[in-house]
Design a protein around this motif. Structure first.
Motif, mmCIF file in Angstrom:
data_model
loop_
_atom_site.group_PDB
_atom_site.id
_atom_site.type_symbol
_atom_site.label_atom_id
_atom_site.label_comp_id
_atom_site.label_asym_id
_atom_site.label_seq_id
_atom_site.Cartn_x
_atom_site.Cartn_y
_atom_site.Cartn_z
ATOM 1 N N UNK A 18 10.552 110.936 -15.916
ATOM 2 C CA UNK A 18 11.048 110.050 -16.973
ATOM 3 C C UNK A 18 10.457 110.478 -18.308
ATOM 4 N N UNK A 19 11.246 110.324 -19.363
ATOM 5 C CA UNK A 19 10.724 110.535 -20.718
ATOM 6 C C UNK A 19 10.285 109.215 -21.331
ATOM 7 N N UNK A 20 10.316 108.141 -20.561
ATOM 8 C CA UNK A 20 9.792 106.858 -21.010
ATOM 9 C C UNK A 20 8.332 106.751 -20.552
ATOM 10 N N UNK A 21 7.783 105.562 -20.645
ATOM 11 C CA UNK A 21 6.399 105.351 -20.254
ATOM 12 C C UNK A 21 6.273 105.187 -18.742
ATOM 13 N N UNK A 22 5.042 105.141 -18.264
ATOM 14 C CA UNK A 22 4.784 105.090 -16.828
ATOM 15 C C UNK A 22 5.388 103.834 -16.196
ATOM 16 N N UNK A 23 5.436 102.746 -16.952
ATOM 17 C CA UNK A 23 6.036 101.520 -16.418
ATOM 18 C C UNK A 23 7.489 101.764 -16.006
ATOM 19 N N UNK A 24 8.212 102.563 -16.781
ATOM 20 C CA UNK A 24 9.596 102.893 -16.441
ATOM 21 C C UNK A 24 9.648 103.769 -15.188
ATOM 22 N N UNK A 25 8.700 104.691 -15.063
ATOM 23 C CA UNK A 25 8.654 105.523 -13.863
ATOM 24 C C UNK A 25 8.410 104.656 -12.629
ATOM 25 N N UNK A 26 7.535 103.668 -12.754
ATOM 26 C CA UNK A 26 7.278 102.759 -11.631
ATOM 27 C C UNK A 26 8.569 102.069 -11.189
ATOM 28 N N UNK A 27 9.329 101.568 -12.164
ATOM 29 C CA UNK A 27 10.587 100.901 -11.837
ATOM 30 C C UNK A 27 11.563 101.880 -11.182
ATOM 31 N N UNK A 28 11.555 103.115 -11.656
ATOM 32 C CA UNK A 28 12.465 104.128 -11.112
ATOM 33 C C UNK A 28 12.149 104.434 -9.653
ATOM 34 N N UNK A 29 10.882 104.640 -9.314
ATOM 35 C CA UNK A 29 10.544 104.994 -7.932
ATOM 36 C C UNK A 29 10.735 103.800 -7.002
ATOM 37 N N UNK A 30 10.530 102.603 -7.543
ATOM 38 C CA UNK A 30 10.790 101.413 -6.718
ATOM 39 C C UNK A 30 12.277 101.293 -6.422
#
Length: 646
Positions: A64-76
């Motif tokens: 993700x080119x967003x922040x880690x919080x967005x990556x967390x949502x993506x993997x979930x």
């Protein structure tokens, strides 16, 4: 400057990887990502091992080119679960912050593009590979297809090209061909419960888990902070080390392939609690860290009962080396970057005025690239928050290579490379500093440098018992004095309301407060994106005065010292040109607010330690101005916390 986390276990490690990235996000936040190996069985809540589905036995990746919080949502959302994985948060060097350039990078083998078959290698990397162009050309000639602009993808393809059934040997062969700095963590499709890491020039640690039932999980990270709450048993890898992590075991080897035992790489207990990185009631980490400064200074000065060389002798562990070093040196060379450099600039005034020791302060990134005259009777002082600053470490090693062996680290991390490589050390106790713009690390560095000044003054016979007692009283009173300065915050907020609409600012100081003006300007530009410059006030008429208008605020640091009357004259030069002054004045300076003149009165004049107190309202000014402008205070654009690349 990037952050790395990796894990090998029996339960799902995705949550650990993402949590580790969130703790390291201050090191780089242009993009983030993770790769997991789904070929290992996962234990359920009861400890039973679930079978691996045939369709999910390889490497899977999310970026993700967003922040880690967005990556967390993506993997979930994607339901990614695995017992082995690596993760990364990036500060961009080669290639723009795009998904294609985000880590982890993978190799599918020669002649294969992404998506045509499963990836064979997944890799994360911190550092810069200087010979990446030559390696890229060689690998392209062998059929490897590059999907990114990064130097990192070169390493992934190189490892794939050298892989012959043993990931450790492939990584060792690949790193032997790399020029530059790197910390890497690597997975391979054919070895689902194995992770290999390596480091040279960039930090990497091994974290050892404990297991109540079954094999223990083990971890790698670029900073022990990433593993807070997961494990406190840490092995610090040395230059050239490789670490082979498998389920329930690990092995560390040198660049020559020889195994290193626990005596060479001991397990240390590192206390980095979750509370150290908790935001608590504060809006931002920077605000929290500004208000932690009284405690940080109290902790840094804890146990200082007298001015003795052992203060810099690793608390007496190193066989009285400090007595010999301080007796032998004739001068001081301070090497540092950024905010730490400004701390060194303040210390120069102290060292020469109080200790009578000639002192030179060098920007570390420039020092080793010029011809300098070495003097073996010089004390080389390196100053760094992290102790891993690449430019400062390189400058230290350059000075040592020139024959200057008397070295001292002033650092906030006791286990850092800088502390390990110096003969002497003073470890500040600022605690974890998450905000990219340094605050409490700076003021604790100043306190340590003042102690160094007093120790050298003692060694040179310039510190009387009366002077020692007076300085110790002042040091012990610093936390209370800082609390009084922090109470000025409402007045600083009113200044910030004026600054929020500006695009340029000048900061003026004289003597040891000139570096404080430089630091104030740096803070403002770092987090508010207002162009700001610091100048010695006497230099106004030599050029900068041409810029002064009513639209450019001029911040002036005005202690009641020997240069006050000259500083007042410089202030009149600003007012005569229609400039608007914002003055931090000691109570007895007889500077009063008026038209075009805004004054905040400091609670007390603090003598030699006045620069420490004056730094704090400038931190508050930058912080509240940035808040009003709506910038990302803790993670300013284009910057990262720990600068581990040149």
């Amino acid at each position: 400057m990037c952050g790395i986390v990796g894990a090998v276990g029996t339960t799902d490690v995705v949550g650990v990887l993402v949590q580790g990235l969130q703790r390291l996000e201050y090191r780089g936040y242009d993009s983030c990502g993770l790769a997991v190996h789904q070929g290992a069985p996962l234990a359920d809540a009861a400890g039973r091992m679930a079978p691996v589905e045939a369709a999910a036995r390889g490497l899977a990746r999310a970026r993700s080119t967003a922040r880690v919080a967005e990556l967390r949502a993506q993997v979930q959302a994607e339901g990614l679960r695995a017992a082995t994985g690596i993760a990364h948060t990036r500060w961009a060097t080669h290639g723009a912050p795009t998904t294609a350039n985000a880590h982890p990078h993978v190799s599918h083998g020669p002649g294969v593009r992404a998506g045509e078959r499963p990836a064979r290698v997944a890799l994360v990397h911190n550092g810069i590979i200087e010979n990446h162009e030559a390696l890229r050309a060689e690998l392209q000639a062998r059929g490897y297809v590059f999907e990114s602009q990064t130097d990192t993808e070169v390493i992934a393809h190189l490892i794939d090209s050298l892989y012959d059934g043993d990931l450790l040997e492939a990584v060792r062969a690949a790193t032997a061909r790399l020029h530059g700095a790197y910390a890497i963590a690597v997975l391979h499709h054919d070895e689902p419960q194995r992770l290999v890491g390596a480091r040279a020039g960039s930090p990497l640690v091994l974290g050892l888990g404990t297991a109540a039932d079954g094999p223990a999980a083990h971890y790698v990270a670029s900073d022990a902070l990433a593993l807070a709450g997961v494990t406190d048993r840490i092995v610090f890898l040395a230059e050239g080390d490789l670490v082979d992590v498998a389920l329930g075991r690990y092995r560390i080897v040198g660049a020559d392939g020889r195994a290193l035992d626990s005596a060479a790489r001991p397990v240390r207990t590192v206390q980095v609690g979750s509370q150290d990185v908790a935001l608590g009631p504060y809006r931002h980490y920077m605000q929290k860290e500004i208000f932690e400064q009284p405690r940080a200074l109290a902790d840094t000065l804890e146990g200082v009962a007298g001015i003795v060389p052992e203060l810099f002798d690793d608390h007496g562990i190193r066989s009285r080396a400090a007595w010999r070093v301080f007796a032998e040196i004739d001068r001081v060379l301070i090497l540092a970057c950024g905010t730490s450099h400004y701390a060194g600039c303040v210390a120069r005034y102290w060292l020469e005025a109080i200790a009578g020791v000639p002192t030179v302060v060098e920007i570390a990134s420039e020092y080793r690239y010029r011809t300098s005259v070495a003097d073996p009777r010089t004390l080389v002082v390196v100053v760094s928050q992290s102790g891993e600053t690449a430019d400062t470490l390189a400058a230290l090693r350059h000075a040592q290579a020139l024959g200057m062996r008397q070295t001292l680290a002033i650092c906030n991390v006791a286990t850092s490379a800088m502390v390990r490589e110096c003969e002497l050390a003073y470890v500040t106790r600022a605690g974890a500093e998450i905000g990219v713009a340094s605050t409490k690390a700076f003021t604790t560095q100043l306190a340590a440098l003042f102690l160094l000044t007093l120790v050298l003054a003692q060694a040179k016979g310039r510190l009387t018992a009366e002077d020692e007692a007076r300085h110790l009283r002042a040091l012990r009173h610093l936390p209370a004095a800082l609390q009084a300065v922090l109470a000025l915050e409402p007045q600083v907020i009113r200044w910030a309301e004026d600054f929020a609409g500006k695009e340029h600012a000048l900061f003026l100081g004289r003597g040891p407060h000139y570096p404080i003006a430089l630091e104030g300007a740096l803070k403002l530009k770092e987090i508010s994106y207002i162009h700001a410059e610091g100048y010695p006030a006497g230099e106004l008429k030599h050029g900068p005065l041409a810029l002064v208008t009513g639209a450019m605020p001029v911040v002036t640091v005005a202690p009641n010292d020997a240069l006050l009357e000259k500083l007042k004259s410089n202030m009149q030069e600003v007012r005569a040109r229609g400039g608007v002054l914002y003055v931090l004045a000691d109570a007895d300076t007889r500077i009063a607010s008026g038209e075009g003149l805004h004054v905040i009165r400091m609670p007390e004049h603090y003598g030699d330690l006045s620069p420490i107190l004056h730094a704090v309202p400038l931190q508050l000014l930058a912080y509240h101005t940035a808040c009003l402008r709506g910038t990302d205070v803790d993670k300013p654009r284009n910057l990262a916390k720990s600068v581990t690349v040149e």
